[in-house]
Design an enzyme around this catalytic site. Structure first.
Site, short mmCIF file in Angstrom:
data_model
loop_
_atom_site.label_atom_id
_atom_site.label_comp_id
_atom_site.label_asym_id
_atom_site.label_seq_id
_atom_site.Cartn_x
_atom_site.Cartn_y
_atom_site.Cartn_z
N SER A 1 41.00 42.45 37.62
CA SER A 1 41.17 42.33 39.07
C SER A 1 39.84 42.45 39.79
CB SER A 1 42.18 43.36 39.55
OG SER A 1 42.53 43.14 40.90
N ASP B 1 45.36 37.88 43.36
CA ASP B 1 46.69 38.43 43.64
C ASP B 1 46.69 39.28 44.91
OD1 ASP B 1 45.28 40.62 42.63
OD2 ASP B 1 46.90 41.31 41.32
#
Length: 622
Positions: A170, A332
């Site tokens: 991430s 995301d």
């Protein structure tokens, strides 16, 4: 005579060992099992240099698989991310899936999805995962290009797969990587799935001989690229935007600057904007091409504000763009900034954007379902996020659910509600994660960006309002809500444990005694909930309603003046976080007073509860 692959084993016999039986055994296992010459060399060099403390740290500690999967620095060692750890994890996940779905035909039919981002080694880790599953009779849907994280859970549900794996760290620094797992329902795993997978990993640590055999990736009937599901994702996104809104998008004078933070989001954002009839975004050219070095932003986290958004603000200012959209590297999550009257950009907090998108989900529902009963609709937020959706639900009549922190809980709650016949409109967490509808049961920065842009165009063309003006309007209607979300850095697990144990034995070491106030009684605490131990002073039986996890530190203090502060540890970073929230009533217009109270109580709680200076904690540079 040693064969080449056994050269390190032969060489090890001629080197001095540490004399520590456990460490020497772990060294031998690493050299025997690892097939990557670089990480074998790292361990061998440390042995030659007799770096026993370093080796003990790396080999006698093991990275634990949890609900967040794995995330750690990339290097040799059982405590880190590397090829051997990935192979062992894939073996454990594969074994656990076989136990849950014992029919071999199911493995070859439904199979598993594997995706990867643009970080160093991500593709390699994804391919090793695929090899393990292919060699055990599983069909593998392996994306052959970088993919945004939301497409993995989407593919799981779209193709009815048994599970999904996304290789990503991430927004972590470039040295890190991770391994995220989705279950058959398309949501991230929750207990006891994580415990079952960890147990299976530990029972199957020795890699099979074919675990690095790349011929499994060649001309294999069980191997497919699932990229052809991507158009259906965009078809679903288009259905969420009505024809009048599509028309409004096309005529809207607003322009949007976009950054991918050196990640994978740009091509997916381009497709989203085309699909819902927006003009193309204005890219931050230095940051839209994937770059594992994160060369212009060492902290590729749009939550960090100016530190990571400088180039976006510069581009937006030069190109006279009204709004900035920023995805994190695996796309995301979404951060949003808007130009203000003073010509500076206002970066919305995750809670502020959650309020806007919550209103937008409701507005969208009412526009598309005029006169339909809203009582069957649901919105969800995590317990550390703003209570604004709860305030909206009380006035508008939809149902609000609060869950533990993380989309693993919200995604599964959304599935539970949908299976019960409810209409899940929206879910969010303060860490800039948003789920619009139920196309994906996880946070999705691609669809969120399309919806924010559409909302902004709708407000400009139909209401003559900016996002900031709409946020103030939301507060006027539902009450002012303010929050402070930040962290201190602590790299010592023993220090973390000492700090939290002190808080839960505050009265001379007595169990379940917590602080009763801050600032010498100026602000009194009404209730305490400890989701590490299960204690909750607000319930009749003193037991918490939300799920309890002894492996995670999390205590919530509710003050008599309405301030709520949660202290918790991060599952993926060396951070001790704090989340503070205050909720005003619609009739209370003293917004500055509420914000000042929140700031004073929060500063005192951090100083008195975490004791940063005494405990050697590093404060975040605000």
């Amino acid at each position: 005579m040693c064969q080449p692959k056994s050269q390190a084993v032969c060489e090890l016999r001629n080197l001095p060992l540490s004399g520590d039986k456990e460490l020497d055994e772990q060294i031998k296992k690493w050299i025997k099992w690892d097939r990557n010459p670089d990480t074998v060399k790292q361990i061998m060099q440390a042995v030659k240099n007799q770096e026993w403390d370093t080796l003990r740290c790396r080999l006698c500690n093991r990275i634990t698989f949890g609900t967040a999967g794995l995330r750690a620095v990339m290097r040799a060692g059982f405590d880190s991310m590397n090829e051997l750890i990935v192979v062992q994890t894939a073996q454990g996940l594969m074994t656990y899936l076989k136990d849950q779905y014992p029919e071999p035909a199911t493995w070859a039919d439904q199979g598993i999805v594997v995706g990867f981002d643009a970080r160093y080694n991500s593709q390699r880790f994804a391919e090793l995962t695929a090899i393990v599953f292919l060699n055990n009779g599983f069909r593998v849907f392996l994306f052959r290009r970088y993919v945004a994280t939301p497409f993995v859970p989407y593919t799981v549900t779209r193709l009815n797969c048994l599970a999904g794996v996304m290789v990503t760290a991430s927004h972590n620094p470039k040295q890190d990587n991770g391994y995220k797992v989705y279950w058959t329902n398309g949501a991230q795993i929750i207990p006891p799935q994580d415990e079952g997978i960890q147990e299976a990993i530990m029972e199957h640590l020795e890699p099979r001989g074919d675990s690095w055999d790349e011929t499994a990736l060649c001309a294999n009937d069980l191997l497919e690229d699932p990229y052809n599901v991507v158009p259906s994702y965009y078809d679903a996104l288009k259905k969420e935007i009505s024809c009048p809104l599509m028309e409004s998008n096309g005529k809207c004078p607003l322009s949007f600057t976009y950054t991918a933070m050196h990640g994978v989001g740009y091509p997916y954002i381009q497709m989203a904007f085309t699909k819902v009839n927006h003009k193309p975004v204005v890219p931050v050219t230095q940051q839209v091409v994937p770059d594992p070095e994160f060369s212009t932003t060492p902290t590729p986290n749009p939550e960090e504000g100016k530190e990571s958004m400088d180039l976006s603000i510069k581009t937006a200012t030069e190109q006279k763009c009204d709004i900035i959209l920023a995805n994190d590297p695996d796309a995301d999550r979404l951060a949003v900034a808007e130009i203000s009257e003073n010509k500076k950009f206002k970066l919305f907090t995750g809670n502020e954007l959650g309020a806007l998108l919550g209103w937008w989900a409701l507005e969208n529902f009412n526009m598309r379902n005029s006169g339909e009963d809203i009582s069957n609709c649901v919105m969800i937020a995590s317990t550390v996020s703003s209570k604004i959706l709860r305030a909206m639900a009380a006035i508008e009549g939809f149902t609000f659910h609060e869950t533990l922190t993380g989309f693993k809980w919200m995604g599964n709650k959304a599935i539970e509600q949908k299976q019960a016949g409810r209409n899940v409109l929206f879910a969010f967490e303060e860490a800039i994660g948003y789920m619009m509808g139920t196309t994906v049961y996880d946070k999705d920065g691609i669809s969120a960006a399309a919806h924010v842009a559409t909302m902004a165009c709708y407000l400009r063309s139909k209401k003559c309002m900016t996002l900031q003006e709409k946020l103030r309007d939301i507060y006027e209607t539902y009450g002012f809500h303010d929050s402070i979300c930040s962290y201190v850095i602590c790299r010592s697990q023993s220090t973390i444990k000492k700090i939290f144990n002190r808080l839960r034995t505050f009265d001379d070491g007595q169990e379940n005694t917590y602080p009763t106030s801050v600032l010498d009684g100026d602000y009194e605490i009404e209730h305490v909930r400890d989701l590490t131990t299960g204690y909750d002073s607000s319930t009749s039986d003193k037991k918490a309603v939300l799920p309890v996890s002894s492996s995670t530190q999390m205590i919530t203090f509710t003050f008599k003046n309405g301030v709520v502060i949660t202290l918790r540890t991060s599952g993926t970073e060396p951070k001790m976080k704090y989340y503070a929230d205050i909720s005003g009533r619609p009739e209370d217009k003293r917004w500055e007073v509420l914000s000042a109270t929140l700031a004073r109580v929060t500063a005192a709680a951090v100083d008195e509860f975490y004791q940063p200076e005494k405990n050697g904690l590093q404060r975040k540079c605000e």
